[in-house]
Write a protein that holds these residues in place. Structure first.
Motif, PDB file in Angstrom:
ATOM      1  N   THR A 135      44.717  40.092  45.843  1.00  0.00           N
ATOM      2  CA  THR A 135      43.901  39.775  44.665  1.00  0.00           C
ATOM      3  C   THR A 135      43.708  38.291  44.397  1.00  0.00           C
ATOM      4  O   THR A 135      42.849  37.919  43.590  1.00  0.00           O
ATOM      5  CB  THR A 135      44.523  40.409  43.401  1.00  0.00           C
ATOM      6  OG1 THR A 135      45.876  39.940  43.255  1.00  0.00           O
ATOM      7  CG2 THR A 135      44.523  41.921  43.493  1.00  0.00           C
ATOM      8  N   MET A 187      49.960  43.097  46.748  1.00  0.00           N
ATOM      9  CA  MET A 187      48.929  43.049  45.710  1.00  0.00           C
ATOM     10  C   MET A 187      48.596  41.608  45.300  1.00  0.00           C
ATOM     11  O   MET A 187      47.431  41.284  45.060  1.00  0.00           O
ATOM     12  CB  MET A 187      49.373  43.842  44.477  1.00  0.00           C
ATOM     13  CG  MET A 187      49.305  45.342  44.654  1.00  0.00           C
ATOM     14  SD  MET A 187      47.719  45.932  45.289  1.00  0.00           S
ATOM     15  CE  MET A 187      46.619  45.472  43.970  1.00  0.00           C
ATOM     16  N   LEU A 225      49.599  42.807  40.969  1.00  0.00           N
ATOM     17  CA  LEU A 225      48.184  42.738  40.612  1.00  0.00           C
ATOM     18  C   LEU A 225      47.935  41.624  39.603  1.00  0.00           C
ATOM     19  O   LEU A 225      46.927  40.915  39.657  1.00  0.00           O
ATOM     20  CB  LEU A 225      47.739  44.089  40.037  1.00  0.00           C
ATOM     21  CG  LEU A 225      46.258  44.268  39.695  1.00  0.00           C
ATOM     22  CD1 LEU A 225      45.407  44.158  40.950  1.00  0.00           C
ATOM     23  CD2 LEU A 225      46.031  45.621  39.017  1.00  0.00           C
TER      24      LEU A 225
END
Length: 487
Positions: free
Chosen positions: A58, A54, A107
């Protein structure tokens, strides 16, 4: 007009980077206890992969969003997601829950590191950045030294949950420091968000990274799943490129890659990501399984890299001013080549000191190159593209680490199986587990112990050979960088 309090912002940014960087090493120390408590050893590697996946997917998106909306709001979103993920990780009751919460943590982590680095590029002049970025690069080394110690202490005293919860007060302090003391220039234009590009990039990278992580483990390399994932990677990637070229304000501005300072720095970053993951993942295995040293000695050999990295990063800032980017990064790559070649020639009888020296040289190479590249990249673009440019560097290193996990793991397993087959032994790779503890080695016959150690040593030599190859590639790529002093 209110001005940015640079010392307090720098302290906050370094704290944020420490929290993000220490997460990998502090969790690795706690994982045996976590696995024993939650079960699910077969999904052990996904606790790391979820976070890495993640944060890699991102990082480019956050870099672009920080150029559009400013550093503060995107940094705040990232660190809040990271802290929420850290909080719920400590409440996980199964390995599946923990993996899901690590996705949330990753994230947020995708924003913390690149934007923290970009903020420093914004508030310091080109002349000052060299020294200050050296401080930031040293955070990586310091986190690698302190992470295992902090993790071990927390697990032994109050429980593995606090390995995640210790992030929360530190992250809140970092967030408050940036929000209160950083003053950004006002945005003059209405933001244009490239939603299609963001979605396509996420789909393409997720397919590719999932294939790298699970290929050869969850499914065969030659399988229907591989075909599906690679097709998804290629198709969404092609559409992404077309959409970006037509977009008014693209998520990934391809024009920044036309700058040699950025192009070659990012390519070297990809290669060094593979080198670092190769050393940190497999050196303890060699020292413990082949040299028969305790875990504390294995940790010392990695600590040597963690010492070399911040020391070199500190001096890199001064070298940049005196001899320029090209010579500083060239020196860094020379150290990387020396360090990886020392690993190639390492033998069990050389002992852990040889391993530590090799590790130290790699750390010096990383400290010299990482600082120089960040400074040169940020000097090569304007404020409006600095977030994207910095994020591209972070992304390439993360991508290199993710690719390295899959590539080097596959080389190790394939080499071991070939070794067993050539000698007519019907063994699985799991037989190596017996080498990794003193109790396990004591349960093996001398003949079996010698056989397995020789196989592990030969297989890891192949792994180190590949890391040396990438160090050599890094050295050659350096010659594509601008050579003008101070450029």
């Amino acid at each position: 007009m209110k001005k940015t309090n640079r010392p307090l912002v720098l302290a906050s940014v370094m704290l944020a980077m420490f929290v993000g960087a220490v997460e990998a090493t502090i969790v690795s120390t706690a994982m045996p206890s976590i696995s024993a408590d939650l079960g699910g050893f077969s999904k052990y590697s996904w606790v790391f992969s979820a976070y890495l996946l993640m944060s890699t997917v991102t990082v480019l998106l956050y870099g672009k969003l920080s150029d559009i909306f400013g550093r503060k709001p995107i940094f705040a979103v990232g660190i809040l997601l990271f802290l929420i993920g850290s909080l719920v990780c400590g409440f996980a009751t199964s390995i599946e829950e923990l993996i899901f919460y690590r996705f949330i943590q990753g994230l947020g982590a995708g924003a913390v590191l690149p934007i923290a680095t970009t903020i420093v590029g914004d508030i310091y002049s080109a002349e000052e950045r060299a020294k200050v970025q050296g401080y930031l690069s040293s955070v990586w080394g310091i986190s690698a030294v302190t992470g295992p110690a902090i993790g071990g202490m927390l697990v032994a005293t109050i429980g593995w949950q606090y390995v995640f919860w210790v992030n929360i007060p530190l992250g809140i302090l970092a967030l408050l420091g940036v929000m209160l003391f950083l003053v950004e220039p006002p945005k003059q234009q209405k933001p244009s968000i490239d939603y299609a590009g963001a979605i396509l990039l996420t789909v393409s990278l997720t397919c590719f990274l999932y294939w790298l992580v699970e290929g050869g483990v969850g499914f065969d390399w030659l399988s229907y799943e591989t075909l599906l994932l690679l097709s998804g990677t290629v198709i969404s990637g092609i559409i992404f490129v077309r959409v970006e070229r037509a977009a008014k304000d693209p998520m990934m501005p391809f024009d920044i890659w036309k700058n040699n300072a950025i192009l070659y720095a990012n390519l070297v970053s990809l290669a060094t990501g593979i080198i670092v993951i190769g050393v940190t993942s497999y050196l303890p295995t060699y020292v413990t399984g082949v040299m028969e040293q305790p875990a504390t000695i294995a940790g010392f050999t990695l600590t040597a890299m963690s010492i070399g990295w911040p020391v070199a990063a500190f001096f890199s800032g001064r070298l940049l001013i005196k001899i320029g980017y090209f010579r500083t990064t060239l020196a860094g790559c020379v150290f990387l080549v020396i360090g990886t070649m020392l690993f190639v020639f390492m033998r069990p009888e050389f002992g852990p000191f040889w391993a530590a020296i090799s590790s130290f040289f790699v750390g010096v190479g990383m400290g010299l190159t990482s600082t120089a590249f960040i400074v040169s990249i940020q000097a090569a673009v304007a404020y409006e593209q600095r977030g994207s440019a910095t994020a591209s560097f972070m992304f390439m290193r993360n991508l290199g680490s993710t690719m390295g996990v899959a590539l080097l793991g596959s080389i190790l397993n394939t080499s071991l199986l070939a070794y067993f087959k050539e000698r007519g032994e019907d063994m699985s790779v799991n037989a190596i587990n017996g080498l990794l503890t003193e109790k396990g080695r004591a349960s093996l016959s001398l003949e079996t112990l010698s056989f397995l150690q020789k196989g592990l040593s030969m297989s890891l030599q192949n792994v180190y050979g590949v890391t040396a190859l990438f160090a050599a590639i890094s050295f050659l790529l350096i010659f594509g960088l601008p050579r003008k002093k101070g450029a």
